[in-house]
Design an enzyme around this catalytic site. Structure first.
Site, short mmCIF file in Angstrom:
data_model
loop_
_atom_site.label_atom_id
_atom_site.label_comp_id
_atom_site.label_asym_id
_atom_site.label_seq_id
_atom_site.Cartn_x
_atom_site.Cartn_y
_atom_site.Cartn_z
N SER A 6 -7.33 -38.09 -20.20
CA SER A 6 -6.94 -37.57 -18.89
C SER A 6 -6.32 -36.19 -19.07
O SER A 6 -5.71 -35.90 -20.10
CB SER A 6 -5.91 -38.48 -18.24
OG SER A 6 -4.68 -38.41 -18.93
N ASP A 7 -6.48 -35.34 -18.06
CA ASP A 7 -5.66 -34.14 -18.03
C ASP A 7 -4.21 -34.62 -17.91
O ASP A 7 -3.95 -35.77 -17.53
CB ASP A 7 -6.06 -33.24 -16.86
CG ASP A 7 -5.62 -31.79 -17.09
OD1 ASP A 7 -4.72 -31.55 -17.91
OD2 ASP A 7 -6.19 -30.89 -16.44
N TRP A 8 -3.27 -33.75 -18.26
CA TRP A 8 -1.87 -34.16 -18.37
C TRP A 8 -1.31 -34.60 -17.01
O TRP A 8 -1.07 -33.79 -16.13
CB TRP A 8 -1.06 -33.02 -18.98
CG TRP A 8 -1.00 -33.10 -20.49
CD1 TRP A 8 0.14 -32.99 -21.25
CD2 TRP A 8 -2.06 -33.36 -21.42
NE1 TRP A 8 -0.17 -33.17 -22.60
CE2 TRP A 8 -1.50 -33.40 -22.73
CE3 TRP A 8 -3.42 -33.61 -21.30
CZ2 TRP A 8 -2.27 -33.64 -23.87
CZ3 TRP A 8 -4.19 -33.84 -22.43
CH2 TRP A 8 -3.61 -33.85 -23.69
#
Ligand SMILES: *[C@@H]1O[C@H](CO)[C@@H](O)[C@H](O)[C@H]1NC(C)=O
Ligand SMILES: *[C@@H]1O[C@H](CO)[C@@H](O)[C@H](O)[C@H]1NC(C)=O
Ligand SMILES: *[C@@H]1O[C@H](CO)[C@@H](O)[C@H](O)[C@H]1NC(C)=O
Ligand SMILES: *[C@@H]1O[C@H](CO)[C@@H](O)[C@H](O)[C@H]1NC(C)=O
Length: 749
Positions: free
Chosen positions: A272-274
């Site tokens: 996932s993106d942060w």
């Protein structure tokens, strides 16, 4: 069967490469995906359910992302660090390379690769396992704050950039991460939970925007560069903050499980993106493999219960961890990988390649009466204007999130690399003055109109050349408010041009800029798009201005006369409807016959070229060296074998290019393809290019390869890349302007 056949063929080719071309860049004896997956599976077999579940979320550690170590198995964990243009997240002793938008503007595959090799070496030297790049979101919206990290407005050009980034980095033993998957083409409303546009905060609704688009559009435009990354063998893909067709990108089973893992046969992991993970179970079932940075409690240990109750099959957890670890085995990170030390100096002499990269992406837009390059004998008096000529008063800034009023080397946000050094244009011009006895005056305070005005009345001004430096900055987290130069840059240009008959404007911009208020002014005799040139900006622009380097970069987006001409813009609502479908940028300008200021693919040189002898032949025969070279160059042990059949050359387009001007230089012949009606494509699509460097008087025969995918369209009925029946037109051009077409031919299918 086809897959097996290709697999054998490909192993042969690989050993060939290693022998023929004992390539200095080939550091790592990587494994095949099948070998890596088998090793990952046997590692997973030794883990307890709790260990496995815990590994599905990042843990605290030295890096921006960290995978749980398992000390009883001697697994020391994995380190992820931001990456698109160098080792990021404020680590020390890291080279700030020219960003994606600049390397794309070089249109030079050798340089795409060399830049990635240099980046990969720094990651490897510091012991970082995963580089969180390349970034390949399409420049769909000129104001998107992150356009500078990506490769411009065309999927094919973006795909080639992504491909060579992946190979350059992974050849060094570092896992590349293709991001942001998918349709993260604006920052406004990009995430849940936080108002993303600080200028007009939206406090009423906290849903991330949904990119709404159809099957043809996602395949041909937005998935294309990700498919190129997967083909190259990318180990990881990062899902994005936004939603796609009303499902969050990190739990979207259509985009993650169906398109990426099934259709593209991607065997690596999705991270996932942060902070982009919004649910646990739905994300796991949708196709997310690891939650980053992992502090949200949605995955990790929380999944143990979901497995125990049967909500998530344990096989899926095994699959997730196998995918997380396969790239680690693929690139042999299990054997002798450097220990982690983020501040270790691994820069080597990367400043040299950095200088070359910086120059290669600089674009000459206007050069009336060949005012450029300067000749120090006759051009020896200069006035320099603009804050963007010099260093910011605030230094390089913290994290690069804000425009600081000085030369801009990179944009802001997680893609920013804190430079160890960066040389501004003014410093380099002063050194040039010392060397060549130039008279140089400068004013970098661009708001001090009295002083600027006074300088314009100065006696010594008459024969001088005036260099006006303007800039435009952007950052992750925000979209640009408009497409104008920062701090009244247009007014500065107009003031200088009103009095100085030899005004040259240097445009230091993150992406599209509106040049209309001054571009036609007769006193503006030169315009150079310096773009976003990284820390070698000063030396690079001086080499271009004085002709030590002949510019040959080309625009990677159209520069429109009116902002509305682009036809697409940041959506202020929570829906971003990609209704233009495949008609983006030059494809849109073609469809509606809109004349832009400068065309996609445009850029001048200090020399001129001629083109001749266009020939199209079928590929696939061993005698055709262009096809075999194409395969050799692109094949690695870690190549994705499953989709490589679409990358098979089917036609070779051959022509001759000659430098008929007075000096050494380069041109970028661009292959635009016109499809039969059945394909329902725009009038022309970029499907080939090569940057060709030629000495004065020299000729070269160039062969561009068209692959199976290049001549296919996405058939929404049979769900396959399909070759249309009929006549394909091939144009060799020096920009997307039909007036720049040099050669034309066709073939029938
Ligand atoms: C898994 O994570 C939980 C929660 O952080 C922790 O309490 C537990 O000790 C971890 N177990 C293992 C085997 O790492
Ligand atoms: C871990 O490393 C130690 C020391 O090198 C070695 O003795 C041990 O066998 C290793 N354990 C595993 C599971 O590989
Ligand atoms: C620069 O100008 C001088 C004087 O006109 C000329 O002799 C010289 O050849 C020029 N140099 C270059 C590199 O064109
Ligand atoms: C600059 O000088 C010109 C004439 O000398 C004057 O008309 C103009 O108002 C001045 N502009 C500024 C911004 O001071």
């Amino acid at each position: 069967m086809v897959g097996n056949h290709l697999f054998v063929w490909f192993l042969c080719t690989f050993s060939l490469i290693v022998n023929i071309n004992s390539n200095e860049y080939h550091n790592v004896q990587s494994r095949t995906w099948d070998e890596a997956i088998a090793m990952a599976k046997s590692f997973v077999a030794q883990l307890t359910l709790e260990e496995k579940c815990n590994m599905t979320a990042g843990v605290k550690g030295a890096c921006v992302g960290n995978v749980l170590p398992i000390s009883r198995l001697n697994f020391t964990g994995l380190c992820f660090q931001d990456a698109p243009s160098g080792v990021g997240d404020s680590v020390q002793r890291s080279t700030a390379f020219p960003p994606g938008i600049q390397i794309a503007a070089s249109w030079d595959r050798d340089l795409f690769f060399k830049r990635a090799v240099a980046i990969g070496k720094e990651f490897y030297g510091k012991g970082v396992h995963f580089a969180l790049g390349p970034m390949m979101n399409i420049d769909r919206n000129a104001r998107h704050g992150r356009n500078w990290e990506g490769f411009g407005a065309d999927p094919y050009l973006s795909g080639e950039n992504a491909f060579y980034y992946v190979q350059g980095v992974q050849d060094q033993g570092v896992v590349a991460t293709a991001k942001h998957y998918i349709c993260n083409e604006q920052e406004t409303h990009r995430s849940f939970g936080t108002p993303s546009n600080k200028i007009q905060p939206d406090t009423t609704s906290y849903a991330a925007y949904s990119a709404n688009l159809d099957d043809k559009t996602i395949h041909e435009m937005y998935l294309w560069p990700f498919a190129s990354s997967v083909l190259a063998g990318v180990g990881s893909v990062m899902c994005s903050y936004n939603q796609v067709n009303n499902t969050p990108a990190c739990q979207n089973s259509k985009t993650l499980s169906e398109l990426l893992k099934k259709e593209l046969e991607f065997a690596g992991n999705v991270m996932s993106d942060w902070g982009a993970t919004k649910t646990g179970v739905e994300s796991v079932l949708g196709g997310l493999d690891i939650d980053m940075p992992g502090s949200d409690g949605l995955m990790g240990a929380a999944l143990v219960r979901a497995v125990e109750t049967g909500t998530i099959p344990e096989a899926r957890i095994n699959d997730m961890i196998t995918r997380v670890l396969a790239p680690y085995y693929l690139l042999r990170q299990d054997q002798g990988y450097p220990t982690l030390d983020l501040d270790r100096d691994a820069m080597g002499d990367n400043h040299k390649i950095n200088h070359q990269l910086s120059m290669a992406g600089i674009i000459l837009l206007k050069n009336t009466n060949n005012v450029l390059p300067f000749n120090v004998t006759t051009d020896n008096s200069f006035f320099v204007y603009g804050e963007a000529a010099g260093q910011s008063k605030h230094g390089f800034g913290e994290g690069g999130w804000l425009q600081l009023g000085g030369a801009i080397y990179q944009g802001g946000g997680s893609g920013y690399v804190e430079p160890t050094y960066a040389v501004d244009p003014l410093t380099s011009l002063l050194l040039k003055s010392r060397e060549s006895h130039l008279q140089l005056q400068y004013i970098t305070d661009q708001f001090d109109y009295n002083v600027i005005n006074a300088s314009l009345n100065a006696h010594s001004f008459n024969n001088a050349k005036c260099l006006v430096f303007i800039s435009s900055f952007s950052s992750e987290g925000f979209d640009r408010l408009d497409l104008h130069a920062a701090d009244n840059g247009d007014q500065l240009v107009e003031m200088v041009a009103s009095r100085c008959t030899n005004t040259i404007v240097i445009v230091n911009s993150v992406s599209q800029l509106n040049l209309e208020s001054w571009i036609d002014h007769p006193n503006i005799v030169g315009v150079i798009w310096s773009g976003l040139p990284g820390s070698e900006y000063g030396p690079a622009i001086v080499d271009v201005l004085f002709g030590d380097y002949n510019p040959g970069g080309k625009l990677v987006f159209t520069l429109a006369k009116h902002e509305s001409d682009y036809g697409t813009d940041i959506s202020p609502t929570h829906n971003s409807n990609y209704v233009e479908s495949v008609f983006l940028d030059y494809r849109h300008f073609d469809k509606y016959n809109i004349i832009p200021r400068y065309y996609f693919g445009y850029g001048l040189s200090y020399t001129t070229f001629s083109f001749s002898q266009l020939d199209i032949s079928k590929a696939g025969d061993d005698k055709h060296t262009a096809s075999s070279q194409y395969r050799q160059r692109r094949t690695r042990s870690y190549t994705n074998v499953g989709i490589s059949r679409l990358d098979e050359p089917v036609y070779e387009v051959t022509f001759t290019i000659t430098n008929i001007g007075k000096r050494q230089g380069s041109e970028v012949p661009q292959l635009y393809l016109g499809f039969p009606t059945e394909a329902e494509e725009p009038p022309k699509i970029l499907r080939g290019f090569e940057r060709v460097y030629l000495n004065k008087g020299e000729s070269k025969q160039i062969s561009l390869v068209l692959t199976q995918k290049d001549i296919s369209y996405w058939n929404v009925v049979n769900q396959k890349w399909t070759v249309a029946r009929g006549t394909y037109t091939v144009w060799i051009s020096t920009s997307a302007n039909n007036a720049d077409m040099k050669l034309q031919s066709s073939f029938n299918v």
